[in-house]
Write a protein that holds these residues in place. Structure first.
Motif, PDB file in Angstrom:
ATOM      1  N   TYR A  65      33.429  18.316  31.988  1.00  0.00           N
ATOM      2  CA  TYR A  65      34.393  17.694  32.904  1.00  0.00           C
ATOM      3  C   TYR A  65      35.166  16.579  32.213  1.00  0.00           C
ATOM      4  O   TYR A  65      36.379  16.445  32.380  1.00  0.00           O
ATOM      5  N   ALA A  66      34.467  15.757  31.417  1.00  0.00           N
ATOM      6  CA  ALA A  66      35.135  14.653  30.713  1.00  0.00           C
ATOM      7  C   ALA A  66      36.141  15.195  29.713  1.00  0.00           C
ATOM      8  O   ALA A  66      37.277  14.701  29.614  1.00  0.00           O
ATOM      9  N   CYS A  67      35.755  16.218  28.976  1.00  0.00           N
ATOM     10  CA  CYS A  67      36.652  16.818  27.990  1.00  0.00           C
ATOM     11  C   CYS A  67      37.872  17.420  28.679  1.00  0.00           C
ATOM     12  O   CYS A  67      39.002  17.266  28.211  1.00  0.00           O
ATOM     13  N   PHE A  68      37.666  18.089  29.803  1.00  0.00           N
ATOM     14  CA  PHE A  68      38.787  18.687  30.526  1.00  0.00           C
ATOM     15  C   PHE A  68      39.792  17.617  30.947  1.00  0.00           C
ATOM     16  O   PHE A  68      41.000  17.786  30.778  1.00  0.00           O
ATOM     17  N   SER A  69      39.291  16.504  31.497  1.00  0.00           N
ATOM     18  CA  SER A  69      40.194  15.444  31.957  1.00  0.00           C
ATOM     19  C   SER A  69      41.022  14.886  30.810  1.00  0.00           C
ATOM     20  O   SER A  69      42.237  14.697  30.936  1.00  0.00           O
ATOM     21  N   LYS A  70      40.386  14.621  29.682  1.00  0.00           N
ATOM     22  CA  LYS A  70      41.113  14.064  28.531  1.00  0.00           C
ATOM     23  C   LYS A  70      42.113  15.072  27.979  1.00  0.00           C
ATOM     24  O   LYS A  70      43.256  14.732  27.686  1.00  0.00           O
ATOM     25  N   ALA A 128      63.704  21.700  27.038  1.00  0.00           N
ATOM     26  CA  ALA A 128      63.123  22.980  27.449  1.00  0.00           C
ATOM     27  C   ALA A 128      62.606  22.897  28.877  1.00  0.00           C
ATOM     28  O   ALA A 128      62.189  21.835  29.337  1.00  0.00           O
ATOM     29  N   ASP A 129      62.646  24.038  29.555  1.00  0.00           N
ATOM     30  CA  ASP A 129      61.972  24.135  30.853  1.00  0.00           C
ATOM     31  C   ASP A 129      60.503  24.356  30.570  1.00  0.00           C
ATOM     32  O   ASP A 129      60.139  25.265  29.808  1.00  0.00           O
ATOM     33  N   VAL A 130      59.642  23.538  31.159  1.00  0.00           N
ATOM     34  CA  VAL A 130      58.217  23.608  30.874  1.00  0.00           C
ATOM     35  C   VAL A 130      57.446  23.698  32.176  1.00  0.00           C
ATOM     36  O   VAL A 130      57.717  22.954  33.123  1.00  0.00           O
ATOM     37  N   GLY A 131      56.492  24.611  32.204  1.00  0.00           N
ATOM     38  CA  GLY A 131      55.588  24.727  33.335  1.00  0.00           C
ATOM     39  C   GLY A 131      54.175  24.931  32.823  1.00  0.00           C
ATOM     40  O   GLY A 131      53.930  25.820  32.013  1.00  0.00           O
ATOM     41  N   VAL A 132      53.252  24.087  33.263  1.00  0.00           N
ATOM     42  CA  VAL A 132      51.849  24.201  32.859  1.00  0.00           C
ATOM     43  C   VAL A 132      51.010  24.182  34.123  1.00  0.00           C
ATOM     44  O   VAL A 132      51.141  23.285  34.952  1.00  0.00           O
ATOM     45  N   LEU A 133      50.162  25.183  34.260  1.00  0.00           N
ATOM     46  CA  LEU A 133      49.257  25.266  35.404  1.00  0.00           C
ATOM     47  C   LEU A 133      47.872  25.537  34.854  1.00  0.00           C
ATOM     48  O   LEU A 133      47.659  26.527  34.156  1.00  0.00           O
ATOM     49  N   VAL A 134      46.919  24.625  35.140  1.00  0.00           N
ATOM     50  CA  VAL A 134      45.548  24.788  34.661  1.00  0.00           C
ATOM     51  C   VAL A 134      44.592  24.599  35.826  1.00  0.00           C
ATOM     52  O   VAL A 134      44.890  23.872  36.778  1.00  0.00           O
ATOM     53  N   PHE A 135      43.461  25.262  35.733  1.00  0.00           N
ATOM     54  CA  PHE A 135      42.408  25.117  36.732  1.00  0.00           C
ATOM     55  C   PHE A 135      41.211  24.456  36.067  1.00  0.00           C
ATOM     56  O   PHE A 135      40.798  24.857  34.985  1.00  0.00           O
ATOM     57  N   SER A 136      40.679  23.452  36.717  1.00  0.00           N
ATOM     58  CA  SER A 136      39.534  22.733  36.175  1.00  0.00           C
ATOM     59  C   SER A 136      38.283  23.599  36.254  1.00  0.00           C
ATOM     60  O   SER A 136      38.280  24.638  36.919  1.00  0.00           O
ATOM     61  N   PRO A 137      37.198  23.162  35.597  1.00  0.00           N
ATOM     62  CA  PRO A 137      35.937  23.903  35.709  1.00  0.00           C
ATOM     63  C   PRO A 137      35.425  23.985  37.143  1.00  0.00           C
ATOM     64  O   PRO A 137      34.616  24.852  37.469  1.00  0.00           O
ATOM     65  N   THR A 138      35.905  23.086  38.008  1.00  0.00           N
ATOM     66  CA  THR A 138      35.509  23.128  39.422  1.00  0.00           C
ATOM     67  C   THR A 138      36.557  23.837  40.276  1.00  0.00           C
ATOM     68  O   THR A 138      36.588  23.675  41.483  1.00  0.00           O
ATOM     69  N   ASP A 139      37.458  24.579  39.627  1.00  0.00           N
ATOM     70  CA  ASP A 139      38.512  25.373  40.267  1.00  0.00           C
ATOM     71  C   ASP A 139      39.561  24.549  41.004  1.00  0.00           C
ATOM     72  O   ASP A 139      40.196  25.048  41.939  1.00  0.00           O
ATOM     73  N   ASN A 140      39.777  23.309  40.586  1.00  0.00           N
ATOM     74  CA  ASN A 140      40.876  22.515  41.137  1.00  0.00           C
ATOM     75  C   ASN A 140      42.119  22.773  40.299  1.00  0.00           C
ATOM     76  O   ASN A 140      42.072  22.697  39.069  1.00  0.00           O
ATOM     77  N   PRO A 141      43.265  23.067  40.937  1.00  0.00           N
ATOM     78  CA  PRO A 141      44.482  23.323  40.160  1.00  0.00           C
ATOM     79  C   PRO A 141      45.190  22.017  39.778  1.00  0.00           C
ATOM     80  O   PRO A 141      45.217  21.053  40.535  1.00  0.00           O
TER      81      PRO A 141
END
Length: 193
Positions: A22-27, A45-58
Motif C-alpha cells: 500500500y505504501a509503495c502504491f501511494s508513492k 499532449a493529451d494524457v489520461g491515467v487510470l489506476v486501481f489500488s490494491p484495495t480496488d479504489n480507482p
C-alpha cells in the motif's frame, strides 16, 4: 546519523507484505501522476491515467480534461467543435501556468525583500538578548515589562471597545470578526429601545 537503506534497486516482482504494498502504491501513484502532468505541460499532449489500488479504489489523472482525452481516444479525428473546446482548455491551462510562474517569482522577490528588511532593521532589546543568558533578576525585569505591556494593551482594547459603536473587546481581538457580522439594527446608532 540514522542508518537507512537509501535508494536501492527494487526487483520487479509483487511485494509480499500488504503494508509495504500500500505504501509503495501511494508513492508510485503520486510520481506517476506528476510525470503525466509534466508530459502534458511540456509537450502539450493529451494524457489520461487510470489506476486501481490494491484495495480496488480507482485513481485517475486527465489533462486537459477527462472528456477531451476520452473523446480523442474514441475518435482520433476530433470534430471541429471538440477541437475548439480542447484548444480553449489548453489555452486556459497555459495562461494559468504562466500566472503561477509569475506568482512564484513575485513570492520569491517578496521573501527576499522581507529577509533583507529584517537584516537591515534595528533589533529590539529583547531580540538582541539571548534568553539562555538571562539571570533571575533579568527574567523578573522582563516579566514585569511584558506584564505592564499586556495590561496597557488590554486597557487600550477596553477603551476602544467602549468607544466603538459595535462594542465588545472580543470582537476587536477576533481577526475573523468583521462589520458584516452585524445586522442593520446595529448600525442605527441608537441605544436600546
Amino acid at each position: 546519523m540514522p542508518h537507512t537503506r537509501g535508494r536501492q534497486k527494487i526487483p520487479m516482482k509483487l511485494i509480499p507484505k500488504q503494508d509495504d504494498l500500500y505504501a509503495c502504491f501511494s508513492k508510485r501513484r503520486f510520481g506517476l501522476f506528476k510525470k503525466a502532468s509534466e508530459l502534458s505541460t511540456l509537450c502539450g499532449a493529451d494524457v489520461g491515467v487510470l489506476v486501481f489500488s490494491p484495495t480496488d479504489n480507482p485513481f485517475s489523472f486527465f489533462s486537459p480534461s477527462m472528456d477531451a482525452v476520452l473523446d480523442r481516444f474514441h475518435s482520433p479525428a476530433l470534430s471541429h467543435s471538440a477541437f475548439a473546446i480542447d484548444a480553449h482548455a489548453r489555452a486556459c491551462i497555459r495562461v494559468l501556468n504562466k500566472r503561477l510562474d509569475s506568482l512564484k517569482v513575485e513570492l520569491q522577490e517578496y521573501q527576499r525583500r522581507v529577509e533583507e528588511a529584517d537584516r537591515a532593521r534595528e533589533k529590539a532589546w529583547w531580540e538582541e538578548t539571548g534568553v539562555e543568558g538571562l539571570d533571575k533578576e533579568r527574567v523578573r525585569e522582563w516579566m514585569a515589562w511584558f506584564g505592564d505591556f499586556k495590561a496597557r494593551v488590554e486597557g487600550k482594547v477596553e477603551e476602544m471597545s467602549s468607544n466603538s459603536a459595535y462594542g465588545g473587546a472580543a470582537q476587536l481581538m477576533d481577526p475573523f470578526y468583521t462589520t458584516s457580522n452585524f445586522s442593520a439594527a446595529d448600525h442605527s446608532g441608537g441605544g436600546d429601545e
